[in-house]
Design an enzyme around this catalytic site. Structure first.
Site, mmCIF file in Angstrom:
data_model
loop_
_atom_site.group_PDB
_atom_site.id
_atom_site.type_symbol
_atom_site.label_atom_id
_atom_site.label_comp_id
_atom_site.label_asym_id
_atom_site.label_seq_id
_atom_site.Cartn_x
_atom_site.Cartn_y
_atom_site.Cartn_z
ATOM 1 N N HIS A 53 0.543 -1.393 0.145
ATOM 2 C CA HIS A 53 0.199 -0.242 0.004
ATOM 3 C C HIS A 53 1.338 0.907 -0.134
ATOM 4 C CE1 HIS A 53 0.976 0.740 4.614
ATOM 5 N NE2 HIS A 53 0.523 -1.000 4.185
ATOM 6 N N CYS A 54 -0.070 2.241 -0.067
ATOM 7 C CA CYS A 54 0.527 3.968 -0.038
ATOM 8 C C CYS A 54 0.199 4.893 0.606
ATOM 9 C CB CYS A 54 1.513 3.803 -1.578
ATOM 10 S SG CYS A 54 0.163 4.497 -2.923
ATOM 11 N N THR A 55 -0.502 5.954 0.607
ATOM 12 C CA THR A 55 -0.808 6.753 1.271
ATOM 13 C C THR A 55 -2.399 6.837 1.363
ATOM 14 O OG1 THR A 55 1.673 7.704 2.441
ATOM 15 C CG2 THR A 55 -0.818 9.166 2.256
ATOM 16 N N ALA A 56 -2.139 6.772 -0.328
ATOM 17 C CA ALA A 56 -3.305 6.926 -1.073
ATOM 18 C C ALA A 56 -3.379 5.629 -1.205
ATOM 19 C CB ALA A 56 -4.107 8.449 -1.662
ATOM 20 N N THR A 94 0.744 1.822 -5.642
ATOM 21 C CA THR A 94 0.172 0.963 -5.766
ATOM 22 C C THR A 94 -0.666 1.058 -6.235
ATOM 23 O OG1 THR A 94 -0.344 1.042 -2.814
ATOM 24 C CG2 THR A 94 -1.464 0.028 -4.151
#
Length: 126
Positions: free
Chosen positions: A16-19, A24
Site C-alpha cells: 500500500h501507499c498513503t492514498a 500502489t
C-alpha cells in the site's frame, strides 16, 4: 514484492501507499503486466481507483480552501495519462517492459514462472 508474491511457501502479500493509488497503482499495474494481463485491463483496473476514492476525495476537498481546491484535483485521483507516463518511462529507460522486469526488478524467467504459478488460475492459452 514480486518475489514475495511468487513464494509458494510465503504468506499473503499486502502492499500500500498513503492514498493507495500512486505507488500502489504502479505496483499493481506492473504486477498485472508481468502476469500477462492485457494493457486495456490494467488501465481499467487502475482507473477504478477514482470510483473507490470518490467519498474520500469529497471529504478531502471539503477541508480545502476554495482558492486551492482546483490545484489539488490532480493529486486526488488517477488519470490514464499518469499510467501511460509510467509505462513510457519504463520503455525509455529499459527499452521494454520485459527488460524492466529483468534488469530493473532483477526477475529472471524462473521468478516470473513462479509468480504466474502462484497468482494465475486456470490453464494458459496455447
Amino acid at each position: 514484492m514480486f518475489t514475495e508474491a511468487a513464494d509458494p511457501d510465503g504468506e499473503a502479500v499486502l502492499y500500500h501507499c498513503t492514498a493507495g493509488k500512486d505507488r500502489t497503482g504502479w505496483a499493481s499495474a506492473a504486477l498485472l503486466t508481468a502476469l500477462g494481463v492485457p494493457r486495456s485491463t490494467v488501465v481499467r483496473d487502475y482507473l477504478a481507483s477514482n470510483r473507490y476514492l470518490t467519498a474520500y476525495n469529497r471529504q478531502a476537498r471539503a477541508h480545502l480552501p476554495d482558492a486551492v481546491e482546483d490545484a489539488y484535483e490532480p493529486l486526488l485521483g488517477v488519470r490514464k495519462t499518469y499510467l501511460a507516463a509510467s509505462f513510457a518511462r519504463v520503455e525509455r529507460d529499459y527499452g521494454s517492459f520485459d527488460h524492466y522486469l529483468s534488469s530493473g526488478l532483477r526477475l529472471d524467467s524462473d521468478d516470473l514462472a513462479a509468480l504466474r504459478g502462484e497468482l494465475l488460475v486456470g490453464e494458459p492459452d496455447p
